[in-house]
Write a protein that holds these residues in place. Structure first.
Motif, short mmCIF file in Angstrom:
data_model
loop_
_atom_site.label_atom_id
_atom_site.label_comp_id
_atom_site.label_asym_id
_atom_site.label_seq_id
_atom_site.Cartn_x
_atom_site.Cartn_y
_atom_site.Cartn_z
N GLY A 53 0.80 -1.22 0.00
CA GLY A 53 0.00 0.00 0.00
C GLY A 53 0.83 1.26 0.00
N HIS A 54 2.03 1.23 0.59
CA HIS A 54 2.89 2.41 0.60
C HIS A 54 3.30 2.79 -0.82
CE1 HIS A 54 4.33 2.30 5.07
NE2 HIS A 54 3.03 2.47 4.94
N THR A 55 3.59 1.80 -1.64
CA THR A 55 3.94 2.10 -3.03
C THR A 55 2.76 2.71 -3.77
OG1 THR A 55 5.65 0.39 -3.14
CG2 THR A 55 4.65 1.06 -5.22
N THR A 56 1.57 2.18 -3.53
CA THR A 56 0.37 2.73 -4.17
C THR A 56 0.17 4.18 -3.78
OG1 THR A 56 -0.66 0.54 -4.18
CG2 THR A 56 -2.12 2.43 -4.47
N GLU A 57 0.33 4.49 -2.49
CA GLU A 57 0.21 5.88 -2.03
C GLU A 57 1.24 6.77 -2.71
OE1 GLU A 57 -0.57 6.64 2.30
OE2 GLU A 57 -0.17 4.49 2.42
N MET A 58 2.48 6.29 -2.78
CA MET A 58 3.53 7.11 -3.37
C MET A 58 3.30 7.33 -4.86
SD MET A 58 6.08 8.99 -3.20
CE MET A 58 6.32 8.81 -1.44
N MET A 59 2.89 6.30 -5.58
CA MET A 59 2.65 6.46 -7.01
C MET A 59 1.48 7.41 -7.26
SD MET A 59 5.15 4.99 -8.28
CE MET A 59 4.66 5.47 -9.95
N ASN A 60 0.48 7.41 -6.38
CA ASN A 60 -0.61 8.39 -6.49
C ASN A 60 -0.08 9.81 -6.32
OD1 ASN A 60 -2.54 6.43 -6.93
ND2 ASN A 60 -3.19 6.33 -4.80
N THR A 61 0.90 9.97 -5.45
CA THR A 61 1.52 11.28 -5.25
C THR A 61 2.33 11.69 -6.47
OG1 THR A 61 1.66 10.87 -2.86
CG2 THR A 61 3.07 12.61 -3.76
N VAL A 62 3.09 10.74 -7.02
CA VAL A 62 3.96 11.03 -8.17
C VAL A 62 3.15 11.47 -9.39
CG1 VAL A 62 5.56 9.98 -9.83
CG2 VAL A 62 5.83 9.55 -7.38
N THR A 63 1.96 10.89 -9.55
CA THR A 63 1.14 11.26 -10.71
C THR A 63 0.73 12.72 -10.68
OG1 THR A 63 -0.89 10.54 -9.58
CG2 THR A 63 0.22 8.92 -10.98
N GLU A 64 0.75 13.35 -9.50
CA GLU A 64 0.36 14.75 -9.38
C GLU A 64 1.53 15.72 -9.58
OE1 GLU A 64 -2.80 15.61 -9.11
OE2 GLU A 64 -3.32 13.49 -9.11
N LEU A 65 2.75 15.19 -9.71
CA LEU A 65 3.91 16.06 -9.87
C LEU A 65 3.94 16.70 -11.26
CD1 LEU A 65 6.78 13.87 -8.34
CD2 LEU A 65 5.56 15.74 -7.23
N GLN A 66 4.53 17.88 -11.33
CA GLN A 66 4.83 18.48 -12.63
C GLN A 66 6.06 17.77 -13.18
OE1 GLN A 66 5.34 22.69 -12.16
NE2 GLN A 66 3.31 22.99 -11.26
N LYS A 67 5.85 16.95 -14.22
CA LYS A 67 6.91 16.06 -14.68
C LYS A 67 8.14 16.82 -15.16
CE LYS A 67 4.07 12.82 -13.75
NZ LYS A 67 2.93 13.67 -13.42
N ASP A 68 7.95 17.99 -15.81
CA ASP A 68 9.09 18.74 -16.30
C ASP A 68 9.79 19.51 -15.18
OD1 ASP A 68 6.91 20.36 -15.93
OD2 ASP A 68 7.33 21.68 -17.62
N ARG A 69 9.14 19.64 -14.05
CA ARG A 69 9.73 20.34 -12.90
C ARG A 69 10.54 19.38 -12.03
NH1 ARG A 69 12.20 24.31 -10.72
NH2 ARG A 69 11.41 25.19 -8.80
N PHE A 70 10.02 18.18 -11.80
CA PHE A 70 10.68 17.20 -10.95
C PHE A 70 11.35 16.15 -11.84
CE2 PHE A 70 7.42 19.14 -8.36
CZ PHE A 70 8.09 19.39 -7.18
N MET A 71 12.53 16.48 -12.32
CA MET A 71 13.29 15.55 -13.12
C MET A 71 14.78 15.91 -13.02
SD MET A 71 12.56 16.83 -17.02
CE MET A 71 13.33 18.34 -17.62
#
Length: 204
Positions: A53-71
């Protein structure tokens, strides 16, 4: 075997504590210095994946990131975790299929686990020291500017959704010592109990 591990831990522990103290002092000093980075430049992001479940929570968070900002994004999971990095790889591949050219900015790594389920506390001393040294080597190598993690983090901390009435031990330490820049909880009653925390809503 247990005594050998304990003896090794006693030899390594003072060195490790000294390194952590020096690093902590440097981070405190560096955090007060003005940033020379461009506001449009990407931020190296270290994403710590738990399991289940921790991975699921984290991936839900990652989907909300600005991909060009956090790279670039560096995903890290335990050596014995066979699922978490696969989920991250599937997600990054889906970005390619959606037309986002970001897969080259995603890196996937594994790290030693400090303690396996059912492992004795005596032998876990040595494995925890090994995992800590490995984690320090990764941080020095990557030099992340943002760290995202569930369970612990040094920049943005997101408490697990399983914590409804009180914080986990790692969360409590980070909250009391004010180590995390921003501290998020997933239950409103936790935010009321710990007013410096931000209510992030439920990530699952």
């Amino acid at each position: 075997m247990g005594l050998d591990a304990l003896a090794a831990a006693c030899c390594v522990l003072p060195v490790l504590l000294s390194l952590l103290a020096v690093r902590f002092a440097y981070v405190l000093w560096r955090s007060g210095q003005p940033s020379s980075r461009s506001l449009t430049a990407g931020l190296r992001c270290l994403i710590v994946l738990g399991s289940g479940g921790h991975t699921t929570e984290m991936m839900n968070t990652v989907t909300e990131l600005q991909k060009d900002r956090f790279m670039p994004r560096y995903y890290v999971a335990a050596l014995t975790d066979n699922m978490s990095l696969q989920k991250a790889q599937v997600y990054e591949q889906s970005l390619i299929q959606c037309g986002e050219k970001t897969i080259k900015n995603a890196h996937f790594m594994q790290i030693y686990r400090s303690r396996e389920v059912g492992q004795s506390y005596i032998t876990s001393i040595a494995t925890t020291l090994l995992a800590t040294l490995h984690a320090m080597w990764l941080v020095i190598r990557i030099r992340p500017q943002v760290v995202l993690g569930l369970g612990w983090s040094s920049i943005f901390y997101i408490e697990s959704i399983a914590r409804v009435k009180k914080l986990s031990l790692s969360g409590l330490l980070l909250y009391k010592l004010r180590i995390a820049d921003q501290f998020f909880v997933q239950w409103p009653q936790l935010q009321q109990k710990y007013p410096r925390a931000y209510y992030a809503g439920r990530l699952m």
